[in-house]
Design an enzyme around this catalytic site. Structure first.
Site, short mmCIF file in Angstrom:
data_model
loop_
_atom_site.label_atom_id
_atom_site.label_comp_id
_atom_site.label_asym_id
_atom_site.label_seq_id
_atom_site.Cartn_x
_atom_site.Cartn_y
_atom_site.Cartn_z
N SER A 153 41.32 43.02 43.13
CA SER A 153 41.51 41.64 43.16
C SER A 153 41.71 40.75 44.45
O SER A 153 43.50 40.95 45.29
CB SER A 153 42.41 40.73 42.29
OG SER A 153 42.40 39.15 42.44
N HIS A 180 36.85 42.44 43.01
CA HIS A 180 37.65 41.04 42.29
C HIS A 180 37.65 39.78 42.80
O HIS A 180 38.23 39.98 43.86
CB HIS A 180 38.42 41.76 41.21
CG HIS A 180 38.74 40.16 40.18
ND1 HIS A 180 37.72 40.44 38.71
CD2 HIS A 180 39.50 39.31 39.79
CE1 HIS A 180 38.30 39.41 38.64
NE2 HIS A 180 38.86 38.76 38.62
N ASP A 206 38.78 35.93 42.94
CA ASP A 206 38.98 34.50 42.06
C ASP A 206 38.22 33.32 42.37
O ASP A 206 38.78 32.84 43.59
CB ASP A 206 40.46 34.65 41.53
CG ASP A 206 41.22 36.11 40.77
OD1 ASP A 206 40.58 35.91 39.55
OD2 ASP A 206 41.70 36.94 41.33
N MET A 261 38.78 29.47 42.11
CA MET A 261 39.48 28.40 40.89
C MET A 261 39.73 27.26 41.78
O MET A 261 39.84 26.70 43.08
CB MET A 261 41.14 28.99 41.23
CG MET A 261 41.58 30.27 41.02
SD MET A 261 43.56 30.47 40.97
CE MET A 261 43.63 32.15 40.72
N HIS A 265 35.09 36.13 39.33
CA HIS A 265 35.63 35.70 38.49
C HIS A 265 36.06 34.04 38.88
O HIS A 265 36.65 33.33 39.16
CB HIS A 265 37.11 36.24 38.12
CG HIS A 265 37.49 35.00 37.31
ND1 HIS A 265 39.06 35.50 37.11
CD2 HIS A 265 37.83 34.92 36.00
CE1 HIS A 265 39.73 35.33 36.24
NE2 HIS A 265 38.89 34.92 35.29
N MET A 291 36.81 30.51 37.43
CA MET A 291 38.40 29.66 36.90
C MET A 291 37.85 28.21 36.97
O MET A 291 38.52 27.93 37.38
CB MET A 291 39.44 30.23 37.12
CG MET A 291 39.84 31.43 36.76
SD MET A 291 41.03 31.66 37.54
CE MET A 291 40.62 33.13 38.53
N MET A 297 41.54 38.36 29.78
CA MET A 297 42.41 37.83 30.47
C MET A 297 44.43 38.06 30.04
O MET A 297 44.36 38.06 28.38
CB MET A 297 42.61 35.94 30.52
CG MET A 297 42.13 35.82 31.38
SD MET A 297 41.77 36.11 33.29
CE MET A 297 43.21 35.96 33.78
N ASP A 310 43.08 41.72 33.41
CA ASP A 310 42.89 40.71 33.88
C ASP A 310 43.77 40.40 34.01
O ASP A 310 44.16 40.10 33.69
CB ASP A 310 41.47 40.21 34.65
CG ASP A 310 41.83 39.09 35.51
OD1 ASP A 310 43.20 39.20 36.80
OD2 ASP A 310 41.29 38.19 36.47
#
Ligand code: DX5
Ligand code: ZN
Length: 209
Positions: free
Chosen positions: A9, A34, A36, A38, A67, A69, A138, A176
């Site tokens: 990540s 990966h 992320d 957010m 991913h 979020m 998660m 994860d």
């Protein structure tokens, strides 16, 4: 022989030298990158958007595992697809129209995945599992790297692999959060297909031979 795909990540990468961090993933035998995303609403942290994904895309041909979020994740499927995502996963918890969103991601030619936070049971996914390519467990509450895995979450991997076997579903199961040298054996023995690793990969304490 490799037991699972490794998905480092970039949340734990050096943001001022992201292209070098991507090289580190290739050198460290990462299989996926990966990524992320957010928004400061769904999770209490903010990262970056599609422009950064687009900026790092030319530096590797590795699979980009995005991913999300964020609230209203569907508003950004198209942008992340254009930026170079190979898979988009969104959370079960802040979405109503799960099937529609899975269809939309697949219509863009990408792999589609659903994620659950530690307090969400696998049972809520029953009607969704036939349609997804990835199921993401998660093992921490999303928002930050470097947290400790909640050990009970590995049981959900076992449950998901059992369902896949019984019903002949082809989804991959990923874990994860908080995967390091100590917790990796639990993730592997539970049957995880994909191991996301942020802080342990970039600190050099977890890698594949
Ligand atoms: C947490 C992110 C993770 C994070 C994992 O919200 O979804 O992907 O980068 O970091 P580590 O491996 O440090 O727990
Ligand atoms: Zn993640």
């Amino acid at each position: 022989m490799k037991k699972a795909f490794l998905a480092p990540s970039i949340l734990s990468a050096d943001f001022s030298h992201l292209s070098e961090s991507i090289k580190k993933i290739e050198i460290g035998k990462g299989d996926w990158v990966h990524i992320d995303i957010m928004d400061g609403h769904f999770v209490p942290n903010i990262t970056f958007g599609p422009m950064v994904v687009q900026a790092i895309r030319p530096f590797t041909s590795l699979f980009f595992d995005v991913h999300l979020m964020i609230d209203n994740p569907n508003l950004f499927f198209d942008d992340f697809a254009k930026a170079g995502a190979d898979a988009i996963t969104f959370h079960y918890e802040n979405v109503i129209h799960h099937h529609r969103y899975i269809q939309q991601i697949k219509a863009l030619g990408l792999k589609a995945g659903i994620r659950i936070v530690p307090s969400t049971p696998v049972s809520v996914l029953e009607s969704i599992l036939p349609y997804v390519d990835l199921v993401l467990v998660m093992t921490v509450n999303p928002g930050f790297g470097g947290q400790s895995a909640i050990p009970e979450c590995f049981d959900k991997v076992v449950e998901l692999k059992k369902i896949a076997k019984e019903k002949n579903f082809s989804y991959l199961v990923s874990v994860d959060g908080g995967i390091n040298k100590e917790t990796l054996p639990s993730a592997i023995s539970a049957g995880s297909d994909v191991i996301v690793s942020g802080s342990s990969f970039f600190s050099g304490t977890l890698g594949w031979e």
